[in-house]
Design a protein around this motif. Structure first.
Motif: not given
Length: 303
Positions: A175-203
């Motif tokens: 179950a843990v490994l499937a959870h981590e594969r979900g992050h990789i397959a969904g490219r979740h790091h890009l969605a997180l980078a988008a909100v971090e970028a927005f927060q840095s512009v509109f702090r």
């Protein structure tokens, strides 16, 4: 029609009121992927609203001789020759939205590159001290605390501690490994980078703060749902509990973490899903919301 007051009101509502309404809603935890899309739509809509507000303020209007250019001139901040450039307002009206767009793109690029560099350094260390397990399709690290996380990107890695391999039951580990594969397959790091970028512009903006917090939580729920397609809620929940105290390197996604209690209640509670009508309505809203500032600035029928 002067669209500036309407644009200001709309943008303020998106930046201050919409986050509160979304936080109080009950459906995001039932449809986390859709909720992430709504948060992203709000970020886009707010950015477009700010850009259009700046554009309309800079453009000449019937009741304002030259928008911001006229205001600057009246305050003694214009050209020193005393003659006003007739095209200055047009250039300013284009320059302000373009500057905002370039700033947002630069912020997103910065966060993506910074996280990638952190993952690259950590990946090199993992490959050096860990051992590759073909059975698990993961790298096993010598670590005496049950832990698992993934390093997404072009060369993804799933990392699991040898303590987790020893102490977790096969279904829990799966179950843990499937959870981590979900992050990789969904490219979740890009969605997180988008909100971090927005927060840095509109702090300091409530939308930026809540979007960052909620997106991180919702992405974990999305990965949980992926694991629950094959494994039981009990297996995932007990594995999450066992790894709650594990530390996560920068730029990685972990099955544990500080959001475990919220996710445990969700995984172990009734498996309620969003009603199809609600799902369709919210999906349409996520598509329409970024277009609303354009409708406000250029209302149909007003040529």
């Amino acid at each position: 029609m002067n669209a500036v007051p309407v644009l200001v009101g709309y943008t303020a509502a998106v930046g201050f009121i919409a986050p509160r309404l979304l936080l109080r809603a009950g459906w995001p935890h039932r449809a986390p992927a859709l909720a992430v899309a709504v948060w992203q739509a709000l970020l886009i809509s707010f950015s477009i609203g700010v850009a259009l507000t700046a554009h309309n303020l800079a453009m000449p209007a019937e009741h304002l001789e030259a928008g911001l250019v006229g205001l600057l001139h009246s305050c003694g901040l214009g050209a020193g020759t005393g003659e006003r450039d007739p095209h200055a307002a047009d250039r300013l009206a284009v320059a302000l939205p373009v500057a905002l767009g370039l700033t947002s793109v630069a912020a997103f690029t910065f966060h993506v590159v910074r996280a990638r560099r952190a993952r690259t350094r950590h990946r090199a260390a993992v490959d050096l001290v860990g051992r590759r397990s073909a059975r698990l399709s993961a790298t096993v690290l010598p670590y005496d605390v049950p832990a698992a996380y993934c390093l997404p990107g072009r060369r993804p890695r799933i990392v699991v501690s040898d303590a987790a391999v020893r102490e977790l039951a096969p279904e829990q580990l799966g179950a843990v490994l499937a959870h981590e594969r979900g992050h990789i397959a969904g490219r979740h790091h890009l969605a997180l980078a988008a909100v971090e970028a927005f927060q840095s512009v509109f702090r300091g903006l409530p939308l930026a703060r809540h979007a960052r917090e909620q997106t991180a939580l919702l992405l974990e729920m999305v990965a949980d749902d992926r694991a629950l397609r094959r494994y039981s809620g009990d297996a995932l929940a007990t594995a999450m509990y066992a790894m709650a105290a594990a530390r996560t390197p920068k730029g990685a996604f972990a099955a544990g973490g500080h959001t475990v209690l919220i996710r445990l209640r969700r995984v172990l509670g009734p498996r309620a899903t969003a009603h199809p009508a609600l799902w369709v309505s919210v999906a349409v809203l996520a598509v329409v919301v970024p277009l609303l500032p354009l409708l406000v600035a250029c209302p149909p029928g007003l040529g």
